[in-house]
Design a protein around this motif. Sequence first.
Motif, PDB file in Angstrom:
ATOM      1  N   ALA A   1     -40.092  -7.813   2.974  1.00  0.00           N
ATOM      2  CA  ALA A   1     -40.536  -7.397   4.314  1.00  0.00           C
ATOM      3  C   ALA A   1     -40.066  -5.973   4.607  1.00  0.00           C
ATOM      4  CB  ALA A   1     -40.000  -8.367   5.365  1.00  0.00           C
ATOM      5  N   VAL A   2     -38.796  -5.685   4.294  1.00  0.00           N
ATOM      6  CA  VAL A   2     -38.259  -4.344   4.553  1.00  0.00           C
ATOM      7  C   VAL A   2     -39.093  -3.288   3.808  1.00  0.00           C
ATOM      8  CG1 VAL A   2     -36.309  -2.794   4.055  1.00  0.00           C
ATOM      9  CG2 VAL A   2     -35.898  -5.057   5.062  1.00  0.00           C
ATOM     10  N   PHE A   3     -39.413  -3.556   2.558  1.00  0.00           N
ATOM     11  CA  PHE A   3     -40.091  -2.507   1.782  1.00  0.00           C
ATOM     12  C   PHE A   3     -41.582  -2.411   2.099  1.00  0.00           C
ATOM     13  CE2 PHE A   3     -36.125  -3.050  -0.634  1.00  0.00           C
ATOM     14  CZ  PHE A   3     -35.641  -1.780  -0.380  1.00  0.00           C
ATOM     15  N   ARG A   4     -42.173  -3.488   2.595  1.00  0.00           N
ATOM     16  CA  ARG A   4     -43.550  -3.348   3.093  1.00  0.00           C
ATOM     17  C   ARG A   4     -43.557  -2.521   4.378  1.00  0.00           C
ATOM     18  NH1 ARG A   4     -44.532  -8.714   0.869  1.00  0.00           N
ATOM     19  NH2 ARG A   4     -43.462  -9.572   2.675  1.00  0.00           N
ATOM     20  N   ILE A   5     -42.561  -2.749   5.233  1.00  0.00           N
ATOM     21  CA  ILE A   5     -42.490  -1.985   6.483  1.00  0.00           C
ATOM     22  C   ILE A   5     -42.166  -0.514   6.192  1.00  0.00           C
ATOM     23  CG2 ILE A   5     -41.159  -1.686   8.622  1.00  0.00           C
ATOM     24  CD1 ILE A   5     -40.985  -4.765   8.768  1.00  0.00           C
ATOM     25  N   ARG A   6     -41.284  -0.292   5.229  1.00  0.00           N
ATOM     26  CA  ARG A   6     -40.958   1.085   4.846  1.00  0.00           C
ATOM     27  C   ARG A   6     -42.245   1.819   4.445  1.00  0.00           C
ATOM     28  NH1 ARG A   6     -36.149   4.154   2.373  1.00  0.00           N
ATOM     29  NH2 ARG A   6     -37.264   5.836   1.357  1.00  0.00           N
ATOM     30  N   HIS A   7     -43.078   1.166   3.662  1.00  0.00           N
ATOM     31  CA  HIS A   7     -44.353   1.768   3.273  1.00  0.00           C
ATOM     32  C   HIS A   7     -45.218   2.064   4.504  1.00  0.00           C
ATOM     33  CE1 HIS A   7     -48.408   2.286   1.809  1.00  0.00           C
ATOM     34  NE2 HIS A   7     -48.758   1.343   2.668  1.00  0.00           N
ATOM     35  N   ALA A   8     -45.331   1.082   5.399  1.00  0.00           N
ATOM     36  CA  ALA A   8     -46.196   1.248   6.572  1.00  0.00           C
ATOM     37  C   ALA A   8     -45.721   2.421   7.423  1.00  0.00           C
ATOM     38  CB  ALA A   8     -46.207  -0.040   7.398  1.00  0.00           C
ATOM     39  N   LEU A   9     -44.396   2.574   7.547  1.00  0.00           N
ATOM     40  CA  LEU A   9     -43.864   3.671   8.359  1.00  0.00           C
ATOM     41  C   LEU A   9     -44.153   5.021   7.706  1.00  0.00           C
ATOM     42  CD1 LEU A   9     -40.465   2.097   9.467  1.00  0.00           C
ATOM     43  CD2 LEU A   9     -42.392   2.668  10.958  1.00  0.00           C
ATOM     44  N   ALA A  10     -44.030   5.095   6.390  1.00  0.00           N
ATOM     45  CA  ALA A  10     -44.331   6.355   5.696  1.00  0.00           C
ATOM     46  C   ALA A  10     -45.803   6.712   5.896  1.00  0.00           C
ATOM     47  CB  ALA A  10     -44.010   6.231   4.204  1.00  0.00           C
ATOM     48  N   TYR A  11     -46.650   5.706   5.762  1.00  0.00           N
ATOM     49  CA  TYR A  11     -48.086   5.944   5.949  1.00  0.00           C
ATOM     50  C   TYR A  11     -48.369   6.402   7.390  1.00  0.00           C
ATOM     51  CZ  TYR A  11     -53.032   5.179   6.460  1.00  0.00           C
ATOM     52  OH  TYR A  11     -54.351   5.370   6.737  1.00  0.00           O
ATOM     53  N   ALA A  12     -47.750   5.735   8.350  1.00  0.00           N
ATOM     54  CA  ALA A  12     -47.975   6.073   9.762  1.00  0.00           C
ATOM     55  C   ALA A  12     -47.540   7.505  10.064  1.00  0.00           C
ATOM     56  CB  ALA A  12     -47.234   5.088  10.664  1.00  0.00           C
TER      57      ALA A  12
ATOM     58  N   HIS B   1     -47.509  10.076   7.926  1.00  0.00           N
ATOM     59  CA  HIS B   1     -48.537  10.977   7.390  1.00  0.00           C
ATOM     60  C   HIS B   1     -49.791  10.958   8.273  1.00  0.00           C
ATOM     61  CE1 HIS B   1     -46.579  12.369   3.786  1.00  0.00           C
ATOM     62  NE2 HIS B   1     -46.315  11.153   3.378  1.00  0.00           N
ATOM     63  N   LYS B   2     -50.145   9.775   8.727  1.00  0.00           N
ATOM     64  CA  LYS B   2     -51.355   9.663   9.556  1.00  0.00           C
ATOM     65  C   LYS B   2     -51.174  10.408  10.880  1.00  0.00           C
ATOM     66  CE  LYS B   2     -54.515   6.278  11.564  1.00  0.00           C
ATOM     67  NZ  LYS B   2     -55.545   7.319  11.696  1.00  0.00           N
ATOM     68  N   PHE B   3     -50.010  10.229  11.483  1.00  0.00           N
ATOM     69  CA  PHE B   3     -49.730  10.898  12.754  1.00  0.00           C
ATOM     70  C   PHE B   3     -49.906  12.409  12.612  1.00  0.00           C
ATOM     71  CE2 PHE B   3     -46.656  13.197  15.423  1.00  0.00           C
ATOM     72  CZ  PHE B   3     -47.048  12.773  16.695  1.00  0.00           C
ATOM     73  N   PHE B   4     -49.268  12.970  11.599  1.00  0.00           N
ATOM     74  CA  PHE B   4     -49.325  14.432  11.462  1.00  0.00           C
ATOM     75  C   PHE B   4     -50.707  14.897  10.999  1.00  0.00           C
ATOM     76  CE2 PHE B   4     -44.584  14.129  11.247  1.00  0.00           C
ATOM     77  CZ  PHE B   4     -44.349  14.902  12.371  1.00  0.00           C
ATOM     78  N   ASN B   5     -51.304  14.162  10.107  1.00  0.00           N
ATOM     79  CA  ASN B   5     -52.643  14.547   9.641  1.00  0.00           C
ATOM     80  C   ASN B   5     -53.631  14.565  10.809  1.00  0.00           C
ATOM     81  OD1 ASN B   5     -54.645  14.972   7.391  1.00  0.00           O
ATOM     82  ND2 ASN B   5     -55.499  13.165   8.400  1.00  0.00           N
ATOM     83  N   ASP B   6     -53.584  13.537  11.642  1.00  0.00           N
ATOM     84  CA  ASP B   6     -54.526  13.452  12.760  1.00  0.00           C
ATOM     85  C   ASP B   6     -54.317  14.576  13.762  1.00  0.00           C
ATOM     86  OD1 ASP B   6     -55.447  11.244  11.478  1.00  0.00           O
ATOM     87  OD2 ASP B   6     -54.789   9.775  12.973  1.00  0.00           O
ATOM     88  N   LYS B   7     -53.117  15.137  13.781  1.00  0.00           N
ATOM     89  CA  LYS B   7     -52.823  16.240  14.685  1.00  0.00           C
ATOM     90  C   LYS B   7     -53.123  17.604  14.073  1.00  0.00           C
ATOM     91  CE  LYS B   7     -49.252  14.993  17.988  1.00  0.00           C
ATOM     92  NZ  LYS B   7     -50.160  15.255  19.072  1.00  0.00           N
ATOM     93  N   GLY B   8     -53.495  17.628  12.800  1.00  0.00           N
ATOM     94  CA  GLY B   8     -53.806  18.907  12.160  1.00  0.00           C
ATOM     95  C   GLY B   8     -52.617  19.600  11.506  1.00  0.00           C
ATOM     96  N   PHE B   9     -51.535  18.857  11.275  1.00  0.00           N
ATOM     97  CA  PHE B   9     -50.396  19.412  10.539  1.00  0.00           C
ATOM     98  C   PHE B   9     -50.697  19.383   9.037  1.00  0.00           C
ATOM     99  CE2 PHE B   9     -46.462  19.487  13.325  1.00  0.00           C
ATOM    100  CZ  PHE B   9     -47.120  19.240  14.520  1.00  0.00           C
TER     101      PHE B   9
ATOM    102  N   LEU C   1     -49.269  28.830   8.611  1.00  0.00           N
ATOM    103  CA  LEU C   1     -50.198  27.702   8.741  1.00  0.00           C
ATOM    104  C   LEU C   1     -50.142  27.067  10.126  1.00  0.00           C
ATOM    105  CD1 LEU C   1     -49.476  26.123   5.239  1.00  0.00           C
ATOM    106  CD2 LEU C   1     -51.493  27.433   5.908  1.00  0.00           C
ATOM    107  N   GLY C   2     -49.185  27.484  10.938  1.00  0.00           N
ATOM    108  CA  GLY C   2     -49.114  27.015  12.319  1.00  0.00           C
ATOM    109  C   GLY C   2     -48.307  25.748  12.500  1.00  0.00           C
ATOM    110  N   GLU C   3     -48.792  24.642  11.926  1.00  0.00           N
ATOM    111  CA  GLU C   3     -48.101  23.365  12.093  1.00  0.00           C
ATOM    112  C   GLU C   3     -48.003  22.679  10.731  1.00  0.00           C
ATOM    113  OE1 GLU C   3     -49.310  22.032  16.577  1.00  0.00           O
ATOM    114  OE2 GLU C   3     -50.808  21.654  15.014  1.00  0.00           O
ATOM    115  N   VAL C   4     -46.785  22.478  10.278  1.00  0.00           N
ATOM    116  CA  VAL C   4     -46.577  21.869   8.960  1.00  0.00           C
ATOM    117  C   VAL C   4     -45.499  20.795   9.066  1.00  0.00           C
ATOM    118  CG1 VAL C   4     -47.158  24.041   7.769  1.00  0.00           C
ATOM    119  CG2 VAL C   4     -44.751  23.475   8.237  1.00  0.00           C
ATOM    120  N   TYR C   5     -45.383  19.983   8.023  1.00  0.00           N
ATOM    121  CA  TYR C   5     -44.248  19.062   7.943  1.00  0.00           C
ATOM    122  C   TYR C   5     -43.939  18.798   6.476  1.00  0.00           C
ATOM    123  CZ  TYR C   5     -47.423  15.177   6.779  1.00  0.00           C
ATOM    124  OH  TYR C   5     -48.351  14.367   6.160  1.00  0.00           O
ATOM    125  N   THR C   6     -42.674  18.469   6.232  1.00  0.00           N
ATOM    126  CA  THR C   6     -42.264  18.060   4.894  1.00  0.00           C
ATOM    127  C   THR C   6     -41.884  16.584   4.967  1.00  0.00           C
ATOM    128  OG1 THR C   6     -39.892  18.379   5.166  1.00  0.00           O
ATOM    129  CG2 THR C   6     -41.171  20.325   4.612  1.00  0.00           C
TER     130      THR C   6
END
Length: 482
Positions: A129-140, A142-150, A216-221
């Motif tokens: 459960a922990v590692f499935r959630i870890r994956h979901a959080l990593a995906y979320a 990336h999705k958050f920043f991608n959707d914002k144009g980072f 590039l204006g808005e980036v993330y690592t």
Amino acid sequence: MRRTKIAELLRTEPIDTEVLVKGWVKAFRNNQFIALNDGSTPHNLQVVLDFENTDPAVTDRIKFGAAIGARGQLVESQGKGQKVEVKASEIIIYGDCNPEEFPLQPKRQSPEFLREHAHLRFRTNTFAAVFRIRHALAYAIHKFFNDKGFYHQHTPIITASDAEGAGEMFQVTTLPLHKIPRTESDEIDFSQDFFGRATNLTVSGQLEAELAALALGEVYTFGPTFRAENSNTTRHLAEFWMIEPEVAFADLDDNMSLAEEMLQYVIRYALEHCADDLKILEDRLIEEEKTKPQDQRSEMSLTEKLRFVIDNQFVRLTYTEAIDILKNSSPNKKGKFQFPVEGWGTDLQSEHERYLVEKHFKKPVILTNYPAAIKAFYMRQDEAKEGVPGPTVAAMDILFPGIGEIVGGSQREERLEKLQARMKEMHIPEKELYWYLDTRRFGSCPHAGFGLGFERLVQFVTGMTNIRDVIAFPRYPGNAEF
Ligand code: 4AD
Ligand code: MG
């Protein structure tokens, strides 16, 4: 025949069709009922053996932990606890598992024991459960920043700089340790090293992210970071993953709003997409809490705690205001803090952070404008302000219940002279960071960013007590196993 994942079977329920499933045995009852799990979902699939027509030699090998396949009809289940089951016409044994030797048992085992068997603990319900959630959080994230144009940037892992200036670095070298070359003045001769200079593992990708943001204006690592700090706590790792957004033309307020929005977004994402896994962890936590004295038990369940964070605005206050609250707090007056809060200027200890979040405000807190002396060289210097005893910087730390600091960030010092002066005071040689200073020489602009410790986020969302249990193979003082 194509293998169907159990998650898909339970979703589509293709009744009366022939299916092939593969996974690990979680339980085997009455020589007939197998609970099978393949990792695609926390739910097990019931496989019913055709007792008469199964070779006893095969039945004998169906043991807790064994890897098997089952082919048969998917039918509606007569039993309680599941809607469908597989009536197996064939069982395939892939990997035997001798219960006498297998360290995992079908019962609760302590986190400490499982940490010593970290290579196998994925197989437990809790860690899956922990590692499935870890994956979901990593995906979320990336999705958050991608959707914002980072734009996601990869920053170096081997570097010659100490981004935080705290000197907590792991050295990287190919010099022979038994015969280290020396210069005429008896210093280590790094010119003979692999890179022709001293290098270390990165403590943060921030400085390079700033370079990218100023174009590039808005980036993330989102990368691994390494700290050779000798901290044996439930919140520190020597190797952890950090998310570091950096935004041009942003100030401290923009920075706080971005961090708050991101945290609420990813926690909401977990609540919406990981409900079944969260239920497992919530139940686990309730059991764990029962072993604690009443007054140390949490007032909220895991999901209540997560909802609480997304439903409430974070409290924003300055370090100076926080010190006032802490000085006058009852634990301070009654001498209950291990580190009494005496005056302005000292760093806050985790007991102080937890008091503010868990007792005083009962909400996540963003502390700002810390004394310059306890923060990194790159933070923007504030104007002097009445009632503030010393120089401060435009820093912000976000404090979470049970975790303490989850995010650290700041508006950056974009003014060349001010930055140079600060570096001089802190004995950071300009020639090492000429490339960083160049951004302030050419087209500098206000900008801000922060770092989110990924494991601290996973810890908060999963409710795991120890950070060593939310990364597969934790690195901490004295341990680099696996
Ligand atoms: O506060 P820190 O040291 O800030 C930075 O590294 C900045 N360069 C970030 C930035 O502004 N871009 O670390 C940021 C976060 C902390 O708030 C904490 O969540 C996490 O990283 N962190 C750790 N997590 C696990 N183990 C450790 N030893 C950690 N040290 C920091
Ligand atoms: Mg910090």
